[in-house]
Design an enzyme around this catalytic site. Structure first.
Site, short mmCIF file in Angstrom:
data_model
loop_
_atom_site.label_atom_id
_atom_site.label_comp_id
_atom_site.label_asym_id
_atom_site.label_seq_id
_atom_site.Cartn_x
_atom_site.Cartn_y
_atom_site.Cartn_z
N ALA A 66 0.69 -0.95 -0.12
CA ALA A 66 -0.06 -0.10 0.10
C ALA A 66 0.67 1.21 0.04
O ALA A 66 2.15 1.00 0.54
CB ALA A 66 -0.75 -0.10 1.13
N GLY A 109 0.66 -4.83 0.80
CA GLY A 109 -0.54 -4.63 -0.02
C GLY A 109 -0.28 -5.56 -1.39
O GLY A 109 -1.05 -6.28 -2.14
N GLU A 112 -0.75 -8.88 -0.73
CA GLU A 112 -2.20 -9.27 -0.43
C GLU A 112 -2.87 -9.27 -1.82
O GLU A 112 -3.97 -9.69 -1.90
CB GLU A 112 -2.67 -8.12 0.59
CG GLU A 112 -2.11 -8.42 1.94
CD GLU A 112 -2.09 -7.32 2.85
OE1 GLU A 112 -1.85 -6.26 2.43
OE2 GLU A 112 -2.86 -7.53 3.91
N GLU A 132 4.53 -4.98 7.20
CA GLU A 132 3.81 -4.07 7.73
C GLU A 132 4.39 -3.71 9.46
O GLU A 132 4.36 -2.55 9.71
CB GLU A 132 2.26 -4.17 7.72
CG GLU A 132 1.58 -3.88 6.29
CD GLU A 132 1.54 -5.25 5.69
OE1 GLU A 132 2.51 -6.08 6.04
OE2 GLU A 132 0.90 -5.48 4.46
N1 CAA Z 1 4.82 3.34 -0.64
C1 CAA Z 1 5.04 4.36 -1.11
N2 CAA Z 1 6.12 4.53 -1.82
C2 CAA Z 1 7.07 3.37 -1.89
C3 CAA Z 1 6.72 2.20 -1.45
C4 CAA Z 1 5.21 2.22 -0.73
N3 CAA Z 1 4.92 1.03 -0.19
N4 CAA Z 1 7.48 1.04 -1.49
C5 CAA Z 1 8.67 1.95 -2.28
N5 CAA Z 1 8.27 3.22 -2.42
C6 CAA Z 1 9.01 4.19 -3.21
C7 CAA Z 1 10.00 4.79 -2.26
O1 CAA Z 1 9.63 5.67 -1.30
C8 CAA Z 1 11.00 5.24 -3.41
O2 CAA Z 1 10.57 6.40 -3.60
P1 CAA Z 1 11.54 7.98 -3.83
O3 CAA Z 1 12.59 7.46 -4.62
O4 CAA Z 1 10.82 8.99 -4.18
O5 CAA Z 1 12.26 7.57 -2.46
C9 CAA Z 1 10.81 4.36 -4.39
O6 CAA Z 1 9.58 3.86 -4.45
C10 CAA Z 1 11.73 3.24 -4.88
O7 CAA Z 1 11.99 2.54 -3.44
P2 CAA Z 1 13.31 2.60 -2.84
O8 CAA Z 1 14.25 3.56 -3.14
O9 CAA Z 1 13.11 2.04 -1.24
O10 CAA Z 1 13.76 0.83 -3.50
P3 CAA Z 1 14.92 -0.23 -2.91
O11 CAA Z 1 15.26 -0.79 -4.19
O12 CAA Z 1 15.88 0.70 -2.15
O13 CAA Z 1 13.93 -0.83 -1.80
C11 CAA Z 1 12.04 -1.96 -1.11
C12 CAA Z 1 12.82 -1.56 -2.40
C13 CAA Z 1 12.84 -2.87 -0.26
C14 CAA Z 1 10.76 -2.81 -1.74
C15 CAA Z 1 11.64 -0.78 -0.23
O14 CAA Z 1 11.08 0.31 -1.25
C16 CAA Z 1 10.50 -0.92 0.67
O15 CAA Z 1 10.84 -1.44 1.84
N6 CAA Z 1 9.26 -0.46 0.45
C17 CAA Z 1 8.02 -0.43 1.39
C18 CAA Z 1 7.65 -2.14 1.68
C19 CAA Z 1 6.67 -2.32 2.74
O16 CAA Z 1 6.69 -1.60 3.78
N7 CAA Z 1 5.39 -2.45 2.23
C20 CAA Z 1 4.26 -2.52 3.02
C21 CAA Z 1 3.41 -1.18 3.03
S1 CAA Z 1 2.02 -1.22 4.10
C22 CAA Z 1 0.94 -2.00 3.34
O17 CAA Z 1 0.98 -2.73 2.61
C23 CAA Z 1 -0.48 -1.99 4.34
C24 CAA Z 1 -1.13 -3.14 3.89
O18 CAA Z 1 -1.37 -4.28 4.51
C25 CAA Z 1 -2.40 -2.85 3.00
#
Ligand code: CAA
Length: 258
Positions: A66, A109, A112, A132
């Site tokens: 998400a 998400g 999911e 999460e």
């Molecule tokens: N939401 C918003 N933006 C996101 C995102 C997310 N879930 N995942 C990645 N992005 C964005 C980053 O912020 C980044 O944007 P900027 O360049 O503007 O900073 C861009 O995408 C590229 O990401 P990274 O620079 O972080 O890329 P990476 O290769 O270094 O890392 C990753 C990849 C490990 C997937 C890392 O992006 C990450 O940990 N992302 C979040 C994963 C996460 O926590 N997901 C769960 C979200 S909460 C949820 O999903 C609730 C639910 O149950 C519905």
């Protein structure tokens, strides 16, 4: 054809393709993505010329979750009042089989969303997880329920409580993934699976998906009752007569409802 802000939509033969297209955010699922996917999937679902749907992302990410930036400042009341993930129920309720073709990250998400699909094909590069807990929250698009049903309690609990990611091979062993394929072959393979399904008789495909879904939601007795009625109802379709005649005559069936 309709154009969407966050996804690419394409029809190839009897297969509807939905490709997430927010590369700048690793396909993070914001409200617009939810609306776009729900609208595109519903339109395919309403079209009898479509027999299967493929949902995919990019090589690097199916979807990284998400959209954290969209959610960050929300209150609990906001989440309740706008039923933040509520629209996804309409995607999960699509009666056409949906194949998730997963390459790269399917996190939170994203994982999911894959679990709302009927078949999950994974590139060998795929990484699944429910991270999460690292954000001080829990899965909110069905992960705590669907992951337990997919991989069993202990595997799901370890993933949800630690936030650890798992690779495609582990995900396949655990039962989260239907099949792992080399990354370069993912889309071809997803297309083949989708075309195979789309060549069947639609009433039987709808009935198969609906009864399979019931296996995750009902008691054995209820599910068996549903199966009995769905099975019987198919005997009133011309395609059942055609399918069984074709078997007897040692030829391929020519289904009308496809
Ligand atoms: N939401 C918003 N933006 C996101 C995102 C997310 N879930 N995942 C990645 N992005 C964005 C980053 O912020 C980044 O944007 P900027 O360049 O503007 O900073 C861009 O995408 C590229 O990401 P990274 O620079 O972080 O890329 P990476 O290769 O270094 O890392 C990753 C990849 C490990 C997937 C890392 O992006 C990450 O940990 N992302 C979040 C994963 C996460 O926590 N997901 C769960 C979200 S909460 C949820 O999903 C609730 C639910 O149950 C519905």
């Amino acid at each position: 054809t309709h154009t969407y802000e966050t996804i690419l939509v394409e029809t190839r033969g009897r297969v509807g393709w939905i490709t997430l297209n927010r590369p700048e955010a690793l396909n993070a699922l914001n409200s617009q993505v939810m609306h776009d996917i729900v609208a595109a999937a519903s339109a395919f679902d309403a079209d009898p010329r479509i027999g299967a749907i493929v949902v995919t992302g990019s090589e690097r990410a199916f979807a990284a979750g998400a959209d954290i930036k969209e959610m960050e400042s929300k209150t609990g009341l906001d989440m309740v009042m706008d039923d933040h993930f509520g629209g996804w129920a309409r995607f999960a309720a699509v009666r056409t089989p949906v194949i998730a073709a997963v390459s790269g990250y399917a996190l939170g998400g994203g994982c999911e969303l894959a679990m709302m699909c009927d078949i999950i094909l994974a590139a060998d590069s795929a990484k699944f997880g429910q991270p999460e807990i690292n954000l001080g929250v829990i899965p909110g698009m069905g992960g705590t329920q669907r992951l337990v049903r997919a991989v069993g309690y202990y595997k799901a609990a370890e993933l949800v409580l630690t936030g650890r990611l798992m690779g495609a091979e582990e995900a396949e062993r655990a039962g989260l993934v239907s099949r792992v394929v080399p990354a370069a072959e993912l889309l071809d393979e997803a297309g083949k699976v989708a075309e195979t399904i789309a060549a069947k008789s639609l009433p039987s495909v709808y009935a198969a998906k609906a009864t399979l879904d019931a296996a995750l939601e009902s008691t054995l007795a209820e599910g068996l009752r549903l199966e009995k009625h769905a099975f019987a109802a198919l005997f009133d379709t011309a395609d059942q007569k055609e399918g069984m005649a074709a078997f007897r005559e040692k030829r391929s069936p020519d289904f009308q409802n496809r």
